[in-house]
Design an enzyme around this catalytic site. Sequence first.
Site, PDB file in Angstrom:
ATOM      1  N   HIS A  14       0.843  -1.198   0.000  1.00  0.00           N
ATOM      2  CA  HIS A  14       0.000   0.000   0.000  1.00  0.00           C
ATOM      3  C   HIS A  14       0.878   1.248   0.000  1.00  0.00           C
ATOM      4  CE1 HIS A  14      -0.450   0.894   4.644  1.00  0.00           C
ATOM      5  NE2 HIS A  14       0.796   0.761   4.279  1.00  0.00           N
ATOM      6  N   CYS A  33       5.008   5.169   5.504  1.00  0.00           N
ATOM      7  CA  CYS A  33       3.929   4.541   4.733  1.00  0.00           C
ATOM      8  C   CYS A  33       3.510   5.387   3.532  1.00  0.00           C
ATOM      9  CB  CYS A  33       2.727   4.228   5.621  1.00  0.00           C
ATOM     10  SG  CYS A  33       2.923   2.693   6.569  1.00  0.00           S
ATOM     11  N   HIS A  39       5.178  -0.123  -0.410  1.00  0.00           N
ATOM     12  CA  HIS A  39       5.864  -1.011   0.530  1.00  0.00           C
ATOM     13  C   HIS A  39       4.816  -1.991   1.015  1.00  0.00           C
ATOM     14  CE1 HIS A  39       3.830   1.823   3.094  1.00  0.00           C
ATOM     15  NE2 HIS A  39       3.814   0.889   4.015  1.00  0.00           N
ATOM     16  N   HIS A  41       3.178  -4.907   4.051  1.00  0.00           N
ATOM     17  CA  HIS A  41       3.036  -5.361   5.435  1.00  0.00           C
ATOM     18  C   HIS A  41       2.583  -6.816   5.419  1.00  0.00           C
ATOM     19  CE1 HIS A  41       3.279  -1.377   7.381  1.00  0.00           C
ATOM     20  NE2 HIS A  41       2.625  -0.922   6.315  1.00  0.00           N
ATOM     21  N   ASP A  79      -4.472 -10.613  -0.577  1.00  0.00           N
ATOM     22  CA  ASP A  79      -3.178 -11.268  -0.420  1.00  0.00           C
ATOM     23  C   ASP A  79      -2.323 -11.113  -1.672  1.00  0.00           C
ATOM     24  OD1 ASP A  79      -1.250 -12.765   0.969  1.00  0.00           O
ATOM     25  OD2 ASP A  79      -1.913 -14.624   0.009  1.00  0.00           O
ATOM     26  N   HIS A  80      -1.108 -10.577  -1.477  1.00  0.00           N
ATOM     27  CA  HIS A  80      -0.192 -10.278  -2.574  1.00  0.00           C
ATOM     28  C   HIS A  80      -0.804  -9.307  -3.578  1.00  0.00           C
ATOM     29  CE1 HIS A  80       1.884 -13.560  -0.661  1.00  0.00           C
ATOM     30  NE2 HIS A  80       2.970 -13.195  -1.302  1.00  0.00           N
ATOM     31  N   GLU A 124      -1.222  -4.902  12.037  1.00  0.00           N
ATOM     32  CA  GLU A 124      -0.324  -4.413  10.987  1.00  0.00           C
ATOM     33  C   GLU A 124       1.119  -4.771  11.322  1.00  0.00           C
ATOM     34  OE1 GLU A 124      -0.468  -0.300   8.644  1.00  0.00           O
ATOM     35  OE2 GLU A 124       0.505  -0.125  10.582  1.00  0.00           O
TER      36      GLU A 124
HETATM   37 NI    NI Z   1       2.432   0.931   5.580  1.00  0.00          NI
END
Ligand code: NI
Length: 135
Positions: A14, A33, A39, A41, A79-80, A124
């Site tokens: 995200h 972020c 990047h 998580h 996911d991914h 997170e």
């Molecule tokens: Ni982030």
Amino acid sequence: MMLVTRRETFSAAHRLFKPELSDDENYSIFGKCSNPNWHGHNYTLEVVVSGEINKDTGFVIDLTKLKEIIRKNVISKVDHKNLNTETDFMKGIIPTSENIVMRIWKVLSGKIPSGKLYSVKLYETENNYFEYKGG
Ligand code: NI
């Protein structure tokens, strides 16, 4: 009260930003972020269902069914994936964990076959988690 929890994990990319702001301004609000190059998580999701124990089965909810509902409606879409650009239920909203957990609640509410959705938690990191109980 009986509470039953299913845990799932997913990895997603995200970027937290407002398009009308500069990269520096976004960094001052969203920190790392806001990285323009995205990047990721490794998230942990917990879905909690409350309810009475069914006298025939001894279950509040069949956890295999709950797992399938979560995977079909949520995990397969995050996911991914890139939460900003690829996840239909995140369209038009900044993908903070607060917003993700609220949208996951909306996706799952009404799809729980027995008992009722009690809370949705999103981790997170090991130290930060976000919980939504509707309302
Ligand atoms: Ni982030």
